[in-house]
Design a protein around this motif. Structure first.
Motif, PDB file in Angstrom:
ATOM      1  N   ILE A 124     -40.784-166.096  31.082  1.00 26.72           N
ATOM      2  CA  ILE A 124     -41.606-164.947  31.474  1.00 26.72           C
ATOM      3  C   ILE A 124     -41.147-163.645  30.805  1.00 26.72           C
ATOM      4  O   ILE A 124     -41.851-162.641  30.873  1.00 26.72           O
ATOM      5  CB  ILE A 124     -41.628-164.747  33.007  1.00 26.72           C
ATOM      6  CG1 ILE A 124     -40.246-164.342  33.543  1.00 26.72           C
ATOM      7  CG2 ILE A 124     -42.152-165.983  33.709  1.00 26.72           C
ATOM      8  CD1 ILE A 124     -40.258-163.910  34.998  1.00 26.72           C
ATOM      9  N   ASP A 125     -39.988-163.681  30.134  1.00 27.58           N
ATOM     10  CA  ASP A 125     -39.452-162.459  29.530  1.00 27.58           C
ATOM     11  C   ASP A 125     -40.007-162.276  28.118  1.00 27.58           C
ATOM     12  O   ASP A 125     -39.288-162.348  27.124  1.00 27.58           O
ATOM     13  CB  ASP A 125     -37.917-162.510  29.510  1.00 27.58           C
ATOM     14  CG  ASP A 125     -37.338-162.594  30.914  1.00 27.58           C
ATOM     15  OD1 ASP A 125     -37.741-161.780  31.760  1.00 27.58           O
ATOM     16  OD2 ASP A 125     -36.494-163.475  31.157  1.00 27.58           O
TER      17      ASP A 125
ATOM     18  N   GLN B 141     -40.049-161.956  40.523  1.00 27.52           N
ATOM     19  CA  GLN B 141     -41.255-161.534  39.829  1.00 27.52           C
ATOM     20  C   GLN B 141     -42.516-162.314  40.216  1.00 27.52           C
ATOM     21  O   GLN B 141     -43.618-161.885  39.902  1.00 27.52           O
ATOM     22  CB  GLN B 141     -41.041-161.665  38.312  1.00 27.52           C
ATOM     23  CG  GLN B 141     -40.120-160.617  37.731  1.00 27.52           C
ATOM     24  CD  GLN B 141     -40.732-159.227  37.824  1.00 27.52           C
ATOM     25  OE1 GLN B 141     -41.942-159.058  37.762  1.00 27.52           O
ATOM     26  NE2 GLN B 141     -39.893-158.230  37.993  1.00 27.52           N
TER      27      GLN B 141
ATOM     28  N   THR C 105     -43.576-157.419  22.263  1.00 26.77           N
ATOM     29  CA  THR C 105     -44.021-158.641  22.942  1.00 26.77           C
ATOM     30  C   THR C 105     -43.874-159.786  21.957  1.00 26.77           C
ATOM     31  O   THR C 105     -44.485-159.768  20.885  1.00 26.77           O
ATOM     32  CB  THR C 105     -45.478-158.527  23.412  1.00 26.77           C
ATOM     33  OG1 THR C 105     -45.584-157.467  24.368  1.00 26.77           O
ATOM     34  CG2 THR C 105     -45.929-159.831  24.078  1.00 26.77           C
TER      35      THR C 105
ATOM     36  N   HIS D  78     -49.728-162.346  34.776  1.00 30.09           N
ATOM     37  CA  HIS D  78     -48.281-162.577  34.708  1.00 30.09           C
ATOM     38  C   HIS D  78     -47.952-163.762  33.797  1.00 30.09           C
ATOM     39  O   HIS D  78     -48.607-164.804  33.859  1.00 30.09           O
ATOM     40  CB  HIS D  78     -47.713-162.832  36.106  1.00 30.09           C
ATOM     41  CG  HIS D  78     -46.229-162.674  36.169  1.00 30.09           C
ATOM     42  ND1 HIS D  78     -45.368-163.635  35.702  1.00 30.09           N
ATOM     43  CD2 HIS D  78     -45.456-161.659  36.611  1.00 30.09           C
ATOM     44  CE1 HIS D  78     -44.125-163.225  35.878  1.00 30.09           C
ATOM     45  NE2 HIS D  78     -44.157-162.021  36.426  1.00 30.09           N
TER      46      HIS D  78
ATOM     47  N   ARG E 179     -36.947-155.000  30.650  1.00 28.63           N
ATOM     48  CA  ARG E 179     -38.043-155.962  30.576  1.00 28.63           C
ATOM     49  C   ARG E 179     -39.263-155.350  31.254  1.00 28.63           C
ATOM     50  O   ARG E 179     -39.114-154.534  32.169  1.00 28.63           O
ATOM     51  CB  ARG E 179     -37.689-157.266  31.297  1.00 28.63           C
ATOM     52  CG  ARG E 179     -36.259-157.726  31.069  1.00 28.63           C
ATOM     53  CD  ARG E 179     -35.904-158.865  32.017  1.00 28.63           C
ATOM     54  NE  ARG E 179     -34.455-158.997  32.157  1.00 28.63           N
ATOM     55  CZ  ARG E 179     -33.790-160.124  32.016  1.00 28.63           C
ATOM     56  NH1 ARG E 179     -34.432-161.232  31.724  1.00 28.63           N
ATOM     57  NH2 ARG E 179     -32.475-160.161  32.150  1.00 28.63           N
ATOM     58  N   SER E 180     -40.429-155.753  30.843  1.00 33.75           N
ATOM     59  CA  SER E 180     -41.624-155.273  31.539  1.00 33.75           C
ATOM     60  C   SER E 180     -42.605-156.424  31.726  1.00 33.75           C
ATOM     61  O   SER E 180     -42.657-157.355  30.912  1.00 33.75           O
ATOM     62  CB  SER E 180     -42.286-154.124  30.780  1.00 33.75           C
ATOM     63  OG  SER E 180     -42.687-154.527  29.492  1.00 33.75           O
ATOM     64  N   TYR E 181     -43.333-156.340  32.831  1.00 35.79           N
ATOM     65  CA  TYR E 181     -44.303-157.374  33.177  1.00 35.79           C
ATOM     66  C   TYR E 181     -45.631-156.694  33.515  1.00 35.79           C
ATOM     67  O   TYR E 181     -45.649-155.578  34.037  1.00 35.79           O
ATOM     68  CB  TYR E 181     -43.815-158.192  34.384  1.00 35.79           C
ATOM     69  CG  TYR E 181     -42.444-158.776  34.180  1.00 35.79           C
ATOM     70  CD1 TYR E 181     -42.257-159.958  33.477  1.00 35.79           C
ATOM     71  CD2 TYR E 181     -41.311-158.123  34.675  1.00 35.79           C
ATOM     72  CE1 TYR E 181     -40.991-160.485  33.280  1.00 35.79           C
ATOM     73  CE2 TYR E 181     -40.034-158.643  34.471  1.00 35.79           C
ATOM     74  CZ  TYR E 181     -39.884-159.822  33.777  1.00 35.79           C
ATOM     75  OH  TYR E 181     -38.630-160.329  33.585  1.00 35.79           O
TER      76      TYR E 181
ATOM     77  N   GLU F 145     -50.027-157.277  38.340  1.00 37.83           N
ATOM     78  CA  GLU F 145     -50.629-158.527  38.809  1.00 37.83           C
ATOM     79  C   GLU F 145     -51.281-158.311  40.173  1.00 37.83           C
ATOM     80  O   GLU F 145     -50.614-157.916  41.129  1.00 37.83           O
ATOM     81  CB  GLU F 145     -49.562-159.617  38.915  1.00 37.83           C
ATOM     82  CG  GLU F 145     -50.056-160.947  39.443  1.00 37.83           C
ATOM     83  CD  GLU F 145     -51.090-161.617  38.537  1.00 37.83           C
ATOM     84  OE1 GLU F 145     -52.054-162.191  39.067  1.00 37.83           O
ATOM     85  OE2 GLU F 145     -50.925-161.565  37.299  1.00 37.83           O
TER      86      GLU F 145
END
Length: 430
Positions: free
Chosen positions: A46-47, A319, A60, A166, A234-236, A239
């Protein structure tokens, strides 16, 4: 070196943080013939979006790069590291999850050399353009193999139905197309950002002498140079709490449909202990109602909606979080409709003190039996450590749970907007 004593479990864990930031935990089990070592970085599939070390702008990277990097670390300029472990009489492996990448070995002899080999190969990356291109074909084959497995497709299809944005919705290995974009430079960028010792944990359990082992690890790390410990950003994506698709299906060459009901868990803002308590309570409640001795399972079975393949699981992390129930069904639409109804009925259920005490005893028994496995201890200790929870403090948490806790959890757990259905249906000749 600090000794952590757990009197209730009659266990001691020795810990030390190396000068370079590496956290080391040792569990001495002299009665065991085998020793198990696992070297884990807090970096998983997920990173994908982060700020590389020494840069100001986030990037990214291609989907599947964490898993790709795991594969490539075993390959050096002059050899394959698996052969090194084989010569030392060890069995080695690795895995990538949503949040972690881990490298491990088990052996009954030459433990010092195996620990050094584990540390050295992970901390000495070698990537070439040629070897990266070659690996793309190998991993593409692996991805296609999983794409042909109905169980895997039903698992990931459910997660993809739950999540809008996500990256947990992306297959850990990526896609055949996404891995084509991976370059040698991408691998080094990810490695240098996430494989710093300060972002890693080493756990060794088994027939070891703690002081001698810690001396060996300390000396090994002191002989290597690392840059200053970086702050990892890190960024997500945002969601929504709602699911991406309420109902979705695909067709595959299966004789019996696979029907899954997914629940999107809300973990935003939860502490590590709150995540643990949620994981324990959901597991105990699902076991109480949906295991083979559960009243809901029996009802589904009698109505011929499920068979022995029916199962459930909950995965919670900082997360993301999800619960998935399902299996093979000759009546998939009826089955998923009934399971959804049962999940909503949980709000009206009240577990008695007597039944909850029995549930706790079962959970404690399962936990204590699991502690007989070095692999379980090492894997779970590392997992909980990243959440700020101590594996050996899980037992007191289980013991502290009450029927009122379960009742309160049930009142807030299941929401219609957080439920999704996914099915793998048999192909027809139409």
């Amino acid at each position: 070196m600090e000794e952590l004593v757990y009197k209730q479990l009659n266990e001691s864990v020795y810990q030390e943080t190396m000068d370079n930031g590496l956290k080391v935990f040792l569990l001495s089990k002299p009665e065991m013939a085998k020793t198990f070592g696992i070297f884990t970085t807090n970096y998983g599939s997920i990173d994908q979006t982060f700020t590389p070390i020494g840069q100001d702008e986030s990037v990214t990277v291609p989907e599947g790069i964490a898993h790709f990097l795991e594969h490539k670390l075993f390959e050096k300029e002059d050899r394959d590291v698996f052969q090194d472990f084989t010569r030392l009489g060890a069995s080695a492996n690795a895995f990538t999850s949503f949040t972690k990448t881990a490298y491990l070995f088990s052996a009954t002899s030459q433990i010092d050399k195996n620990v050094k080999t584990l540390l050295d190969f992970v901390q000495d990356p070698y990537f070439s353009e040629e070897s990266v291109e070659k690996e793309k074909g190998i991993i593409a084959q692996e991805i296609r193999m999983y794409d042909d497995q109905p169980d895997w497709r039903s698992f990931f299809g459910t997660i993809q139905s739950l999540y809008h944005n996500h990256p947990v919705k992306v297959d850990i290995a990526g896609t055949v197309d996404s891995i084509q974009d991976i370059t040698k430079d991408d691998l080094y960028t990810c490695y240098e950002t996430f494989y710093h010792p300060s972002n890693m944990v080493l756990f060794v359990a088994g027939n070891i002498e703690p002081e001698a082992m810690m001396d060996l690890i300390r000396e090994n790390q002191e002989n290597k140079e690392f840059p200053e410990a970086p702050e990892i950003n890190r960024s997500y994506p945002e969601e929504p709490k709602t699911v991406a698709k309420k109902d979705h299906s695909i067709t595959m060459p299966v004789t019996t449909a696979k029907a899954m009901v997914g629940v999107k868990e809300n973990v935003q803002g939860l502490t590590g202990e709150e995540i643990l308590r949620g994981e324990l309570l959901s597991g105990m409640i699902l076991d109480y109602y949906f295991s083979k001795s559960g009243v809901f399972y029996e009802e589904l079975y009698k109505e011929d909606l499920i068979d022995d393949s029916f199962q459930f699981e909950t995965e919670l992390d900082r997360q993301f979080g999800f619960t998935i129930l399902g299996g093979d069904s000759r009546k998939p639409d009826q089955m998923t409709k009934r399971v959804k109804e049962m999940l909503h009925e949980l709000k009206e259920q009240r577990i008695s003190e007597k039944d909850f005490t029995r549930m706790k005893r079962k959970k404690i028994g399962q936990f204590m039996r699991a502690l007989n496995s070095l692999e379980f201890i090492a894997n779970q200790f590392t997992h909980y450590h990243t959440l700020g929870v101590d594996l050996f403090e899980v037992l007191p948490v289980i013991e502290s749970l009450t029927a009122d806790d379960a009742d309160e959890y049930l009142q807030h757990w299941i929401k219609e907007e957080a439920i999704s259905v996914f099915q793998v249906k048999p192909q027809t000749n139409e």
